[in-house]
Design a protein around this motif. Structure first.
Motif, PDB file in Angstrom:
ATOM      1  N   LYS A  44      43.219  34.881 -60.608  1.00 49.44           N
ATOM      2  CA  LYS A  44      43.607  35.606 -59.397  1.00 49.44           C
ATOM      3  C   LYS A  44      42.413  35.945 -58.500  1.00 49.44           C
ATOM      4  O   LYS A  44      42.453  35.719 -57.301  1.00 49.44           O
ATOM      5  N   CYS A  45      41.325  36.494 -59.076  1.00 52.91           N
ATOM      6  CA  CYS A  45      40.213  36.979 -58.244  1.00 52.91           C
ATOM      7  C   CYS A  45      38.892  36.258 -58.475  1.00 52.91           C
ATOM      8  O   CYS A  45      37.958  36.437 -57.706  1.00 52.91           O
TER       9      CYS A  45
ATOM     10  N   ASP B 146      41.116  44.273 -64.329  1.00 55.19           N
ATOM     11  CA  ASP B 146      41.814  44.880 -63.190  1.00 55.19           C
ATOM     12  C   ASP B 146      43.092  44.116 -62.837  1.00 55.19           C
ATOM     13  O   ASP B 146      44.145  44.727 -62.632  1.00 55.19           O
ATOM     14  N   CYS B 147      43.007  42.795 -62.745  1.00 57.58           N
ATOM     15  CA  CYS B 147      44.191  41.984 -62.408  1.00 57.58           C
ATOM     16  C   CYS B 147      45.227  42.040 -63.532  1.00 57.58           C
ATOM     17  O   CYS B 147      46.437  42.018 -63.280  1.00 57.58           O
TER      18      CYS B 147
ATOM     19  N   GLN C 295      45.712  44.696 -65.544  1.00 57.23           N
ATOM     20  CA  GLN C 295      46.383  45.994 -65.414  1.00 57.23           C
ATOM     21  C   GLN C 295      47.375  45.979 -64.251  1.00 57.23           C
ATOM     22  O   GLN C 295      48.475  46.525 -64.357  1.00 57.23           O
ATOM     23  N   GLU C 296      46.983  45.360 -63.148  1.00 51.48           N
ATOM     24  CA  GLU C 296      47.862  45.241 -61.986  1.00 51.48           C
ATOM     25  C   GLU C 296      49.141  44.479 -62.344  1.00 51.48           C
ATOM     26  O   GLU C 296      50.238  44.870 -61.940  1.00 51.48           O
ATOM     27  N   MET C 297      49.002  43.429 -63.130  1.00 54.92           N
ATOM     28  CA  MET C 297      50.169  42.648 -63.536  1.00 54.92           C
ATOM     29  C   MET C 297      51.068  43.463 -64.484  1.00 54.92           C
ATOM     30  O   MET C 297      52.285  43.418 -64.373  1.00 54.92           O
TER      31      MET C 297
ATOM     32  N   GLU D 297      51.389  46.725 -64.504  1.00 53.95           N
ATOM     33  CA  GLU D 297      52.053  47.761 -63.692  1.00 53.95           C
ATOM     34  C   GLU D 297      53.165  47.188 -62.820  1.00 53.95           C
ATOM     35  O   GLU D 297      54.133  47.881 -62.523  1.00 53.95           O
ATOM     36  N   SER D 298      53.035  45.932 -62.411  1.00 55.71           N
ATOM     37  CA  SER D 298      54.062  45.336 -61.537  1.00 55.71           C
ATOM     38  C   SER D 298      55.271  44.834 -62.314  1.00 55.71           C
ATOM     39  O   SER D 298      56.291  44.513 -61.724  1.00 55.71           O
TER      40      SER D 298
END
Length: 160
Positions: A131-132, A151-152, A154-156, A158-159
């Motif tokens: 992703k980043c 970070d990506c 954790q973002e995934m 949470e989504s």
């Protein structure tokens, strides 16, 4: 991968130009992976170009067939013009991948070098966030395997 990143690859490397008349997956869909692997693919393309230069070969004889993510890793499928074998790898769900290499006679030494480069970059992709582009790890606790940084990841989580 975003269109502007793909256009940058096409402007830098002639073998990455897309021609819809060829009709393979790469020509129709471009890079089917996240932006985070742009630099990885760019570096791989440069190293492929360098192999040809080192060998004194002016015309790069590669056709890109497909570039995608599969099982959390980069897959870079290609063939050399004139080669009948276009299968580069066979993936086995949950087990791994079998990489097929070109013949190893001296005439094909550059093909062997390119195959080794592609394989090493595919393996390296499991340490780069798709992703980043940050330092990532292969995550296996989703429905699909993904290589993501913390970070990506954790973002995934949470989504979902």
């Amino acid at each position: 991968m975003r269109q502007e990143l793909q256009l940058e690859l096409q402007s830098q490397f002639a073998f990455m130009k897309r021609d819809m008349s060829l009709g393979n997956r790469y020509q129709n869909y471009g890079c089917e992976c996240g932006d985070g692997w742009f630099e990885l693919i760019q570096e791989l393309c440069q190293r492929i170009t360098n192999v040809y230069k080192f060998e004194g070969i002016d015309d790069i004889d590669i056709e890109i067939l497909q570039i995608k993510e599969k099982f959390g890793k980069l897959r870079f499928y290609y063939r050399h013009f004139g080669d009948s074998n276009i299968i580069q790898a066979i993936d086995f769900l949950g087990v791994g991948s079998l990489r097929l290499s070109p013949p190893s006679d001296e005439e094909c030494e550059y093909k062997k070098k390119i195959s080794e480069l592609v394989h090493s970059y595919e393996e390296w992709s499991s340490h780069i966030c798709e992703k980043c582009g940050g330092r990532g790890a292969l995550r296996t606790d989703f429905v699909w395997k993904k290589t993501l940084c913390e970070d990506c990841y954790q973002e995934m989580i949470e989504s979902n």
